[in-house]
Design an enzyme around this catalytic site. Structure first.
Site, PDB file in Angstrom:
ATOM      1  N   HIS B 116       0.858  -1.176   0.000  1.00 12.40           N
ATOM      2  CA  HIS B 116       0.000   0.000   0.000  1.00 12.40           C
ATOM      3  C   HIS B 116       0.904   1.240   0.000  1.00 12.40           C
ATOM      4  CE1 HIS B 116      -0.325   0.599   4.648  1.00 12.40           C
ATOM      5  NE2 HIS B 116       0.769  -0.058   4.345  1.00 12.40           N
ATOM      6  N   ASP B 190       5.984  -4.442   7.201  1.00 12.47           N
ATOM      7  CA  ASP B 190       4.745  -3.686   7.371  1.00 12.47           C
ATOM      8  C   ASP B 190       3.701  -4.677   7.879  1.00 12.47           C
ATOM      9  OD1 ASP B 190       2.319  -2.462   7.119  1.00 12.47           O
ATOM     10  OD2 ASP B 190       2.525  -1.959   4.988  1.00 12.47           O
ATOM     11  N   GLN B 193      -1.689  -5.261   8.158  1.00 12.50           N
ATOM     12  CA  GLN B 193      -2.795  -6.195   7.922  1.00 12.50           C
ATOM     13  C   GLN B 193      -2.594  -7.536   8.605  1.00 12.50           C
ATOM     14  OE1 GLN B 193      -5.605  -5.436   6.675  1.00 12.50           O
ATOM     15  NE2 GLN B 193      -5.128  -3.460   5.750  1.00 12.50           N
ATOM     16  N   LYS B 216      -6.356  -1.035  13.398  1.00 15.92           N
ATOM     17  CA  LYS B 216      -6.726  -2.237  12.629  1.00 15.92           C
ATOM     18  C   LYS B 216      -6.731  -3.482  13.509  1.00 15.92           C
ATOM     19  CE  LYS B 216      -4.691  -0.498   8.310  1.00 15.92           C
ATOM     20  NZ  LYS B 216      -5.823  -0.028   7.508  1.00 15.92           N
ATOM     21  N   CYS B 356      -5.571   2.481  -1.698  1.00 23.33           N
ATOM     22  CA  CYS B 356      -4.253   3.104  -1.505  1.00 23.33           C
ATOM     23  C   CYS B 356      -3.150   2.163  -1.978  1.00 23.33           C
ATOM     24  CB  CYS B 356      -4.040   3.511  -0.049  1.00 23.33           C
ATOM     25  SG  CYS B 356      -5.265   4.677   0.519  1.00 23.33           S
TER      26      CYS B 356
END
Lengths: 144, 398
Positions: B116, B190, B193, B216, B356
């Site tokens: 993203h 990252d 998620q 999240k 994104c």
């Protein structure tokens, strides 16, 4: 108000109608985009002596943005720039849920409920904001 | 095994056009359990004060709660407390890191089109020598990816899971292979998620940095974490300058505070950190393995059901690496129209747009997609309603 009020047959017809979905050579050309969703619009406006002789668009977007672009081209075709400016102002007012002149807006009033869908207002106004830029550029050109 | 957690979320009692809300947008942000909201409320009602500054009672309470939150995060990811830097979220974590490292790294930086924008643009903008791995049809291929790693690679930043295709990447395996090619490369994960449903142990994975957001994973918005290995953080220059991150300031020179405060300039989001810590406690009370199994069950069911609809294009892999979210399009129907109809007719909240992740959209040869994402409070019955809704959308607009 239900979703059917937004997705009326008339709006679906405008979205699917390819009459105004084409490129016009030697016309004013403006690019519009909704950054958050990636929808893009190329608007073509053919001007002659302060009158909009023809208008069309290409690009991709949802039903609301495509129908809006289609009905906009139909509405502004044959109008003087001053008349078109009034239409844009009133249509943008309508989209924001503000007061507007029904006579000036005419058939575009089928989108009156768009102000009740705040997440879709930007879809509807993409073509109108793009056209507004064309009008402003035309004014600058006239003043040159 | 489906989790019995729905009563912990007041948001789920909301009606949308008379229908029960079905929230399939947790990849954008999760709903918040009541105890997280209450923990934040308790802080602002009873303990609110600035931290690390004054000797009064409230300041002491706020400081203790804030530092306890750091301990909770450190335990959660198996880090040392001084390695946990609170930020605004994943985006600020990755940007801060990129700025801090940009003047000192000379080799190649490897990123992918799966990322993203928060894990793509900072590297692209701040480094001269960026190498791009272009995923084929949005699918990550480890073998092809590793061919781009060499002795000149100085940093690799990669997502643990795509926010568009739902593909999970076997980070442990990947890091081992990267280290064999170049043991000194800085590896950034990252985790935005991945961390909401998977255990991330920074030591076990042997990653150098980890970025993730609180919102999240059941926590509040505006709080996130940048984890970094202590010895690298100690060498790094801070990116943000201001209060609390300094040691001595004079006209001649400024020296900086110890870790982690060197990287936390200004008044921090104390309420956010407390909310995040409460979210972690809640997740731990559920057992991370059960959370993972639950999300897996929902995803497998959804992939099976969605794949049966011939009017859908479903993106990403169909294997067991596909988890927690599914991107799709109804053929010849724009995602905004799909999302709008699902919301208004069935009370289903999904995301539509480019997520994104424009390089990945280009890779998939689409402008935008619909995305349904699942979390601990979702059920198989809700997926059945989504299937019914999609059939209806196709009937109206397809």
């Amino acid at each position: 108000m239900s979703i059917e009020d937004l997705y009326t047959d008339i709006i679906l017809d405008y979205a699917k109608n390819k009459k105004f979905k084409k490129e016009i050579k030697n016309a004013w050309h403006e690019h519009g985009k909704n950054l958050s969703c990636g929808d893009e619009l190329e608007l073509y406006v053919k001007l002659e002596d302060g009158v909009i002789k023809d208008a069309s668009y290409t690009g991709h977007g949802c039903i609301v943005s495509q129908a809006s672009a289609s009905i906009m081209c139909e509405s502004i075709k044959g109008k003087k720039l001053s008349e078109a400016k009034k239409i844009v102002q009133n249509v943008l007012n309508m989209a924001q849920g503000n007061e507007y002149n029904e006579e000036v807006v005419g058939d575009i009033e089928i989108f009156e409920d768009i102000s009740n869908y705040p997440m879709r207002v930007k879809c509807f106004t993409l073509s109108w904001h793009t056209f507004d830029t064309v009008l402003k550029n035309a004014e600058v050109k006239k003043d040159d | 095994m489906l989790l019995k957690v729905r009563s912990d979320f007041d948001s789920l009692s909301k009606k949308v056009n008379g229908k029960d809300l079905i929230y399939f947008d947790s990849a954008a942000t999760t709903l918040k359990p009541n105890r997280v909201v209450e923990a934040i409320e308790d802080y602002y009602k009873n303990h609110n004060s600035n931290v690390h500054r004054s000797p009064h009672t409230l300041a002491g309470e706020a400081t203790t709660m804030y530092e306890d939150a750091r301990d909770a995060v450190a335990n959660f990811i198996n880090a040392k407390r001084e390695e946990v830097i609170f930020t605004k979220g994943t985006t600020e974590s990755l940007n801060s890191l990129a700025y801090s490292l940009s003047k000192d790294l000379n080799g190649e930086v490897l990123i992918s089109t799966l990322e993203h924008h928060a894990n793509f643009v900072p590297w692209q903008q701040l480094f001269d020598n960026v190498i791009y791995y272009d995923a084929e049809n949005g699918v990550f291929n480890e073998e092809k990816y590793l061919k781009l790693v060499n002795k000149n690679t100085s940093l690799i930043s990669i997502t643990g899971q795509s926010n568009v295709t739902g593909q999970e990447i076997n980070i442990k395996n990947l890091v081992l292979k990267i280290r064999k090619i170049n043991k000194d490369v800085i590896i950034v994960l990252d985790g935005a998620q991945l961390i909401p449903h998977s255990k991330i142990d920074v030591k076990e994975l042997d990653i150098d940095f980890l970025a993730f957001s609180g919102h999240k994973m059941l926590g509040p918005m505006g709080i996130g974490v940048l984890y970094g290995k202590k010895y690298i953080l100690e060498k790094m220059k801070p990116f943000l300058y201001g209060g609390e991150m300094i040691d001595q300031v004079s006209i001649e020179k400024t020296t900086f505070n110890v870790l982690p405060y060197k990287f936390e300039a200004g008044t921090p989001n104390v309420g956010g950190a407390i909310g995040l810590a409460e979210a972690i406690k809640y997740l731990e009370s559920l057992n991370v393995n059960e959370v993972y199994s639950h999300i897996k069950e929902l995803t497998s069911y959804a992939i099976k059901k969605l794949s049966e609809l011939d009017f859908l294009d479903v993106y990403g892999t169909k294997d067991t690496n596909h988890n927690s979210l599914i991107s799709f399009n109804v053929k010849n129907v724009h995602p905004h129209d799909v999302a709008n109809l699902l919301n208004d007719l069935y009370g289903i909240a999904i995301r539509s747009g480019h997520h994104c992740a424009q390089p990945l959209m280009k890779n998939l040869n689409v402008h935008s997609t619909c995305r349904a994402s699942f979390y601990i409070y979702n059920t198989l019955e809700e997926i059945d309603v989504l299937i019914e809704g999609l059939k209806k959308v196709n009937k109206i607009l397809g």
